[in-house]
Design an enzyme around this catalytic site. Structure first.
Site, mmCIF file in Angstrom:
data_model
loop_
_atom_site.group_PDB
_atom_site.id
_atom_site.type_symbol
_atom_site.label_atom_id
_atom_site.label_comp_id
_atom_site.label_asym_id
_atom_site.label_seq_id
_atom_site.Cartn_x
_atom_site.Cartn_y
_atom_site.Cartn_z
ATOM 1 N N TYR A 1 35.103 -2.528 -14.675
ATOM 2 C CA TYR A 1 34.572 -1.430 -13.654
ATOM 3 C C TYR A 1 33.807 -0.597 -14.790
ATOM 4 O O TYR A 1 32.668 -0.008 -14.356
ATOM 5 C CB TYR A 1 35.639 -0.809 -13.046
ATOM 6 C CG TYR A 1 34.886 -0.037 -11.867
ATOM 7 C CD1 TYR A 1 34.484 -0.611 -10.831
ATOM 8 C CD2 TYR A 1 35.180 1.368 -11.665
ATOM 9 C CE1 TYR A 1 33.883 0.010 -9.510
ATOM 10 C CE2 TYR A 1 34.517 1.929 -10.408
ATOM 11 C CZ TYR A 1 33.988 1.190 -9.798
ATOM 12 O OH TYR A 1 33.428 1.936 -8.685
ATOM 13 N N LYS B 1 32.748 7.393 -11.557
ATOM 14 C CA LYS B 1 33.884 7.934 -10.213
ATOM 15 C C LYS B 1 34.617 9.059 -10.835
ATOM 16 O O LYS B 1 34.996 9.885 -10.123
ATOM 17 C CB LYS B 1 34.575 6.825 -10.335
ATOM 18 C CG LYS B 1 34.036 5.640 -9.229
ATOM 19 C CD LYS B 1 33.278 6.115 -8.073
ATOM 20 C CE LYS B 1 32.854 5.037 -7.010
ATOM 21 N NZ LYS B 1 32.005 5.378 -6.035
HETATM 22 N N1 LIG Z 1 33.613 -2.201 -2.324
HETATM 23 C C1 LIG Z 1 34.599 -1.625 -2.891
HETATM 24 O O1 LIG Z 1 35.673 -2.369 -3.266
HETATM 25 C C2 LIG Z 1 34.839 -0.064 -3.272
HETATM 26 C C3 LIG Z 1 36.116 0.334 -3.600
HETATM 27 C C4 LIG Z 1 36.255 1.739 -3.726
HETATM 28 C C5 LIG Z 1 35.143 2.531 -3.646
HETATM 29 N N2 LIG Z 1 33.780 2.049 -3.134
HETATM 30 C C6 LIG Z 1 32.619 2.895 -2.986
HETATM 31 O O2 LIG Z 1 32.204 3.058 -1.824
HETATM 32 C C7 LIG Z 1 30.855 3.284 -1.502
HETATM 33 C C8 LIG Z 1 30.140 2.395 -0.865
HETATM 34 O O3 LIG Z 1 29.862 0.999 -1.162
HETATM 35 P P1 LIG Z 1 30.203 -0.187 -0.651
HETATM 36 O O4 LIG Z 1 31.234 -1.031 -1.239
HETATM 37 O O5 LIG Z 1 30.272 0.008 0.906
HETATM 38 O O6 LIG Z 1 28.892 -1.109 -0.968
HETATM 39 P P2 LIG Z 1 27.280 -1.198 -0.358
HETATM 40 O O7 LIG Z 1 26.467 -1.991 -1.336
HETATM 41 O O8 LIG Z 1 27.672 -1.477 1.001
HETATM 42 O O9 LIG Z 1 26.894 0.234 -0.430
HETATM 43 C C9 LIG Z 1 26.389 1.036 -1.544
HETATM 44 C C10 LIG Z 1 25.248 2.000 -0.817
HETATM 45 O O10 LIG Z 1 24.804 2.740 -2.157
HETATM 46 C C11 LIG Z 1 23.307 2.818 -1.682
HETATM 47 N N3 LIG Z 1 22.552 3.225 -2.874
HETATM 48 C C12 LIG Z 1 22.528 2.827 -4.353
HETATM 49 N N4 LIG Z 1 21.538 3.653 -4.961
HETATM 50 C C13 LIG Z 1 21.323 4.465 -4.101
HETATM 51 C C14 LIG Z 1 20.213 5.414 -4.268
HETATM 52 N N5 LIG Z 1 19.691 5.778 -5.569
HETATM 53 N N6 LIG Z 1 19.944 6.584 -2.962
HETATM 54 C C15 LIG Z 1 20.512 6.332 -1.951
HETATM 55 N N7 LIG Z 1 21.553 5.214 -1.756
HETATM 56 C C16 LIG Z 1 21.752 4.351 -2.950
HETATM 57 C C17 LIG Z 1 22.778 1.587 -1.391
HETATM 58 O O11 LIG Z 1 21.610 1.703 -0.493
HETATM 59 C C18 LIG Z 1 23.992 1.117 -0.231
HETATM 60 O O12 LIG Z 1 23.874 1.483 0.978
HETATM 61 C C19 LIG Z 1 30.650 3.625 -3.170
HETATM 62 O O13 LIG Z 1 30.502 4.860 -3.506
HETATM 63 C C20 LIG Z 1 31.423 2.562 -3.897
HETATM 64 O O14 LIG Z 1 31.517 2.766 -5.165
HETATM 65 C C21 LIG Z 1 33.724 0.748 -3.039
#
Ligand SMILES: NC(=O)c1ccc[n+]([C@@H]2O[C@H](COP(=O)([O-])OP(=O)(O)OC[C@H]3O[C@@H](n4cnc5c(N)ncnc54)[C@H](O)[C@@H]3O)[C@@H](O)[C@H]2O)c1
Length: 257
Positions: A157, A164
């Protein structure tokens, strides 16, 4: 009783049906919230418009969080369309691949700045832009997504974890500075969920299987597992909760093997 009847929620981060933001939007909608969405680019707008149609969005707005003008426009659009805002979901992050996968000590200045700009600073800037709409509602709830890689070094990560950590401490300072306006700021630290962003993390399925070996609660984490906690944080049930990070990871954070 629907917990979010009459509340207006702005959702960021829907990229497809696997996005955590999509699962949360669905749950907020089912609990009676009215929704509006932002999308990162024209390409994504086309991809998600059919997906979000059933939620009858009040508006959709382009928002690339690296652009000050997009952030300001999202704030203005929310105020013009609704005259208020009750819930804001920050559900986005970005770290360049080179700095996610390379040796951490080789992290570039540019990659560090970009990762923190998109993934952490955006929470501060959007909270500021949305402030007039929150104030018109007499307060509200800001919810963001984080990961345990912001608390401990997780080998896959790296720089994303640094961002984060910055996001989590920023949220505590936001909670402090917005508390007087009755605006709460809380995070959900989710276990690994297969999404588009997760696919960008090398060996993500190893990370997921490793977590599954130790998680006190069994079975693969899904985005739907996270959405109930978001409903709670969006609702008045959590009216005295701010500056908090709730781990929704089947208990992974509390075990060491
Ligand atoms: N998937 C996991 O295992 C996990 C675990 C913990 C936290 N998260 C967090 O959850 C959140 C959503 O991620 P996800 O896993 O649903 O993936 P995802 O790819 O579906 O969503 C990520 C989003 O970030 C947006 N994004 C990236 N750069 C951007 C910018 N410059 N302006 C506007 N939007 C932007 C993308 O358009 C996308 O919609 C993130 O903060 C991620 O770090 C994910």
């Amino acid at each position: 009783m629907k917990l979010l009847e009459g509340k207006k929620a702005l959702i960021t981060g829907v990229a497809n049906e696997y996005s955590i933001a999509y699962a949360i939007a669905k749950a907020l909608f089912e609990h009676g919230a009215e929704l509006a969405f932002t999308y990162q680019s024209e390409r994504l707008k086309e991809k998600i418009s059919g997906l979000i149609e059933p939620f009858k969005p009040a508006f959709i707005a382009e928002l690339d969080v690296s652009k000050d003008e997009d952030i300001a426009r999202a704030g203005q659009k929310t105020l013009t369309a609704w005259g208020r805002l009750d819930i804001f979901l920050h559900c986005l992050a970005f770290t360049p691949k080179e700095d996610l996968h390379g040796d951490f000590y080789k992290t570039s200045r540019q990659g560090f700045a970009l990762s923190n700009d998109i993934s952490s600073y955006s929470l501060i800037a959007l909270s500021n832009a949305l402030l007039p709409a929150f104030e018109a509602a007499g307060g509200g709830s800001i919810i963001y997504m984080t990961y345990i890689g912001g608390e401990y070094a997780i080998s896959t990560y790296r720089l994303a974890g640094v961002s984060k950590a910055a996001l989590e401490i920023s949220s505590k300072y936001l909670a402090q500075s917005l508390g007087g306006k009755n605006i709460r700021v809380n995070g959900i630290s989710a276990g690994p969920i297969k999404t588009l962003a997760a696919r960008g993390i090398r060996n993500f399925s190893d990370l997921q299987h490793q977590a599954e070996l130790f998680m006190p609660l069994r079975g693969e984490m899904t985005a739907a597992d996270v959405s109930g906690t978001a409903v709670y944080l969006a609702s008045d049930l959590s009216r005295a909760v701010t500056g908090e990070v709730i781990h929704v990871d089947k208990g992974f954070h509390c075990v060491r093997g």
